[in-house]
Each structure stands twice: as C-alpha cells, then as structure tokens.
Design a protein around this motif. Structure first.
Motif, PDB file in Angstrom:
ATOM      1  N   ILE A   5       0.849  -1.188   0.000  1.00  0.00           N
ATOM      2  CA  ILE A   5       0.000   0.000   0.000  1.00  0.00           C
ATOM      3  C   ILE A   5       0.883   1.235   0.000  1.00  0.00           C
ATOM      4  O   ILE A   5       2.013   1.216   0.508  1.00  0.00           O
ATOM      5  CB  ILE A   5      -0.986   0.041   1.201  1.00  0.00           C
ATOM      6  N   THR A   6       0.377   2.288  -0.600  1.00  0.00           N
ATOM      7  CA  THR A   6       1.033   3.589  -0.598  1.00  0.00           C
ATOM      8  C   THR A   6      -0.041   4.635  -0.389  1.00  0.00           C
ATOM      9  O   THR A   6      -1.118   4.551  -0.987  1.00  0.00           O
ATOM     10  CB  THR A   6       1.763   3.878  -1.921  1.00  0.00           C
ATOM     11  N   GLY A   7       0.222   5.587   0.470  1.00  0.00           N
ATOM     12  CA  GLY A   7      -0.767   6.631   0.673  1.00  0.00           C
ATOM     13  C   GLY A   7      -0.456   7.499   1.872  1.00  0.00           C
ATOM     14  O   GLY A   7       0.612   7.408   2.477  1.00  0.00           O
ATOM     15  N   ILE A   8      -1.453   8.324   2.200  1.00  0.00           N
ATOM     16  CA  ILE A   8      -1.310   9.315   3.251  1.00  0.00           C
ATOM     17  C   ILE A   8      -2.275   9.007   4.388  1.00  0.00           C
ATOM     18  O   ILE A   8      -3.462   8.743   4.153  1.00  0.00           O
ATOM     19  CB  ILE A   8      -1.591  10.733   2.707  1.00  0.00           C
ATOM     20  N   ILE A   9      -1.773   9.079   5.599  1.00  0.00           N
ATOM     21  CA  ILE A   9      -2.592   8.950   6.801  1.00  0.00           C
ATOM     22  C   ILE A   9      -2.703  10.331   7.425  1.00  0.00           C
ATOM     23  O   ILE A   9      -1.705  11.045   7.558  1.00  0.00           O
ATOM     24  CB  ILE A   9      -1.960   7.978   7.813  1.00  0.00           C
ATOM     25  N   GLY A  10      -3.920  10.697   7.795  1.00  0.00           N
ATOM     26  CA  GLY A  10      -4.145  11.989   8.446  1.00  0.00           C
ATOM     27  C   GLY A  10      -5.564  12.045   8.964  1.00  0.00           C
ATOM     28  O   GLY A  10      -6.303  11.048   8.908  1.00  0.00           O
ATOM     29  N   LYS A  11      -5.960  13.201   9.458  1.00  0.00           N
ATOM     30  CA  LYS A  11      -7.345  13.388   9.881  1.00  0.00           C
ATOM     31  C   LYS A  11      -8.231  13.231   8.640  1.00  0.00           C
ATOM     32  O   LYS A  11      -7.933  13.761   7.574  1.00  0.00           O
ATOM     33  CB  LYS A  11      -7.544  14.764  10.503  1.00  0.00           C
ATOM     34  N   LYS A  12      -9.319  12.480   8.779  1.00  0.00           N
ATOM     35  CA  LYS A  12     -10.171  12.155   7.641  1.00  0.00           C
ATOM     36  C   LYS A  12     -10.686  13.403   6.940  1.00  0.00           C
ATOM     37  O   LYS A  12     -10.685  13.472   5.711  1.00  0.00           O
ATOM     38  CB  LYS A  12     -11.325  11.256   8.063  1.00  0.00           C
ATOM     39  N   ASP A  13     -11.121  14.390   7.684  1.00  0.00           N
ATOM     40  CA  ASP A  13     -11.663  15.597   7.049  1.00  0.00           C
ATOM     41  C   ASP A  13     -10.607  16.321   6.221  1.00  0.00           C
ATOM     42  O   ASP A  13     -10.895  16.836   5.136  1.00  0.00           O
ATOM     43  CB  ASP A  13     -12.309  16.525   8.072  1.00  0.00           C
ATOM     44  N   VAL A  14      -9.375  16.347   6.696  1.00  0.00           N
ATOM     45  CA  VAL A  14      -8.285  16.979   5.950  1.00  0.00           C
ATOM     46  C   VAL A  14      -8.000  16.191   4.671  1.00  0.00           C
ATOM     47  O   VAL A  14      -7.889  16.767   3.578  1.00  0.00           O
ATOM     48  CB  VAL A  14      -7.009  17.080   6.820  1.00  0.00           C
ATOM     49  N   LEU A  15      -7.923  14.863   4.785  1.00  0.00           N
ATOM     50  CA  LEU A  15      -7.655  14.028   3.609  1.00  0.00           C
ATOM     51  C   LEU A  15      -8.792  14.114   2.590  1.00  0.00           C
ATOM     52  O   LEU A  15      -8.541  14.153   1.378  1.00  0.00           O
ATOM     53  CB  LEU A  15      -7.433  12.575   4.024  1.00  0.00           C
ATOM     54  N   GLU A  32     -11.063   6.797  15.148  1.00  0.00           N
ATOM     55  CA  GLU A  32     -10.855   8.084  15.821  1.00  0.00           C
ATOM     56  C   GLU A  32     -10.573   9.244  14.875  1.00  0.00           C
ATOM     57  O   GLU A  32      -9.590   9.965  15.041  1.00  0.00           O
ATOM     58  CB  GLU A  32      -9.734   7.965  16.857  1.00  0.00           C
ATOM     59  N   ARG A  33     -11.400   9.416  13.869  1.00  0.00           N
ATOM     60  CA  ARG A  33     -11.315  10.542  12.926  1.00  0.00           C
ATOM     61  C   ARG A  33     -10.111  10.483  11.987  1.00  0.00           C
ATOM     62  O   ARG A  33      -9.811  11.440  11.288  1.00  0.00           O
ATOM     63  CB  ARG A  33     -11.323  11.886  13.663  1.00  0.00           C
ATOM     64  N   TRP A  34      -9.384   9.368  11.968  1.00  0.00           N
ATOM     65  CA  TRP A  34      -8.249   9.219  11.070  1.00  0.00           C
ATOM     66  C   TRP A  34      -8.715   8.594   9.766  1.00  0.00           C
ATOM     67  O   TRP A  34      -9.701   7.873   9.719  1.00  0.00           O
ATOM     68  CB  TRP A  34      -7.157   8.348  11.711  1.00  0.00           C
ATOM     69  N   GLY A  35      -7.971   8.868   8.695  1.00  0.00           N
ATOM     70  CA  GLY A  35      -8.275   8.287   7.397  1.00  0.00           C
ATOM     71  C   GLY A  35      -7.003   7.884   6.673  1.00  0.00           C
ATOM     72  O   GLY A  35      -5.895   8.275   7.053  1.00  0.00           O
ATOM     73  N   PHE A  36      -7.194   7.100   5.623  1.00  0.00           N
ATOM     74  CA  PHE A  36      -6.091   6.680   4.758  1.00  0.00           C
ATOM     75  C   PHE A  36      -6.471   7.016   3.327  1.00  0.00           C
ATOM     76  O   PHE A  36      -7.501   6.556   2.826  1.00  0.00           O
ATOM     77  CB  PHE A  36      -5.828   5.179   4.895  1.00  0.00           C
ATOM     78  N   LEU A  37      -5.667   7.835   2.674  1.00  0.00           N
ATOM     79  CA  LEU A  37      -5.877   8.214   1.279  1.00  0.00           C
ATOM     80  C   LEU A  37      -4.887   7.445   0.427  1.00  0.00           C
ATOM     81  O   LEU A  37      -3.709   7.799   0.348  1.00  0.00           O
ATOM     82  CB  LEU A  37      -5.688   9.720   1.104  1.00  0.00           C
ATOM     83  N   PRO A  38      -5.346   6.324  -0.181  1.00  0.00           N
ATOM     84  CA  PRO A  38      -4.422   5.541  -1.016  1.00  0.00           C
ATOM     85  C   PRO A  38      -4.036   6.335  -2.259  1.00  0.00           C
ATOM     86  O   PRO A  38      -4.868   7.038  -2.844  1.00  0.00           O
ATOM     87  CB  PRO A  38      -5.234   4.295  -1.371  1.00  0.00           C
ATOM     88  N   LEU A  39      -2.783   6.238  -2.637  1.00  0.00           N
ATOM     89  CA  LEU A  39      -2.283   6.938  -3.822  1.00  0.00           C
ATOM     90  C   LEU A  39      -1.800   5.920  -4.844  1.00  0.00           C
ATOM     91  O   LEU A  39      -0.774   5.281  -4.657  1.00  0.00           O
ATOM     92  CB  LEU A  39      -1.138   7.882  -3.443  1.00  0.00           C
ATOM     93  N   SER A  40      -2.561   5.786  -5.905  1.00  0.00           N
ATOM     94  CA  SER A  40      -2.179   4.880  -6.994  1.00  0.00           C
ATOM     95  C   SER A  40      -1.165   5.567  -7.907  1.00  0.00           C
ATOM     96  O   SER A  40      -0.930   6.777  -7.800  1.00  0.00           O
ATOM     97  CB  SER A  40      -3.419   4.495  -7.804  1.00  0.00           C
ATOM     98  N   ASP A  41      -0.591   4.807  -8.820  1.00  0.00           N
ATOM     99  CA  ASP A  41       0.300   5.402  -9.817  1.00  0.00           C
ATOM    100  C   ASP A  41      -0.430   6.501 -10.582  1.00  0.00           C
ATOM    101  O   ASP A  41       0.127   7.565 -10.847  1.00  0.00           O
ATOM    102  CB  ASP A  41       0.794   4.337 -10.805  1.00  0.00           C
TER     103      ASP A  41
END
Length: 158
Positions: A5-15, A32-41
């Motif tokens: 997996i590749t992506g960004i972890i942060g507060k869900k609303d920010v992502l 707890e309000r966290w999210g994961f924004l996967p980044l594909s190629d």
C-alpha cells in the motif's frame, strides 16, 4: 501473500478535502477521525508534474520531491504521514515520513517491521497495550491500494 500500500494517513476531514480538491477521491475511514488516502500510480501522475523525480537517497519507492512539497504545504491543519509497504511472503519492508506545520517531524525511515508504528506515534496515535498502531488504525484490513479505494466512500462530485 503480499502487502503493498502507498498513501497518506491523516485526519479524515483533511484528507477528504485534499482528495476532493485534487480529484483523486475520498479517504478510507480508519478509527478516531483518522483516514487513509491511497495513492495509486495514476493519482501520483495526476497530482504532480514530475512524479518520477524521486527524493535522492530515498528509502521509498514513490516518494518524489513534489510529494514532499505537497505533504509539507498541506500539513498545517494536522500531521500527515506518507507510508509505503512492500511485502511478499513475509519478506519486505515499510517506509514512512511525517510532516506537521510544514516541517518534517519524522525523518524518512525504512525497516522490516516498525517504521510505520513509530511514525504514527509521532502523530500521537496511541493504541494502548492491545495492538500496534498499524493494526489499531485498521491498516492491516486490506493488502493493496485497489481494495482500499473500493472501501473508501464515493463522492458524486468527483
């Protein structure tokens, strides 16, 4: 079986705001309000003019100079961690870096097992005694970005 997996972890609303603005989709809900924004190629290609210009001596596969700038600029509201996992058959590695308030607060690191957990701790994500931070957030649920993208809510505005 692999885990990549590749992506960004942060507060869900920010992502979600970043995903909408950049037309790459919404983040998957963690705890707890966290999210994961996967980044594909494809996402990386659409976000950055030169996604293939990697950070020199980087311990990452996909971390580019443009992505570093993106993380730095967009970390003013809350910390953002960029992570990568690359495992197959139990062999491999993981990498992480964290930005907050425009500064790198967790230096780019790579290890066989604990780098992402250490990065998440710098973001004040604490799992207590029952899990590690990676499992606490639920990052072990899916083994690739395609599954994470399917799990993320869909936005009709994109």
């Amino acid at each position: 079986m692999g885990h990549h997996i590749t992506g960004i972890i942060g507060k869900k609303d920010v992502l979600d705001r970043l995903g909408r603005f950049n037309k790459i989709g919404l983040s998957a809900t963690l705890v707890e309000r966290w999210g994961f924004l996967p980044l594909s190629d494809y996402d990386l290609d659409s976000l950055f003019s030169a996604p293939d210009i990697r950070v020199k001596d980087s311990c990452f596969i996909y971390l580019s100079q443009d992505l570093v700038k993106f993380l730095s600029v967009n970390s003013s509201d809350s910390p953002l961690a960029y992570i990568e996992t690359d495992y197959f058959g139990g062999v491999g590695s993981q990498s992480a870096v964290v930005y907050h308030l425009g500064k790198e607060i967790f230096v780019p690191s790579k290890s066989k097992a604990d780098t992402i957990n250490r990065a998440l701790k710098t973001m004040e994500i604490s799992c207590g005694n029952s899990f590690d931070e990676f499992e606490f957030l639920g990052l072990n649920r899916f083994r690739d970005n395609n599954d994470w993208k399917e799990f993320a809510p869909k936005d009709s505005c994109l």
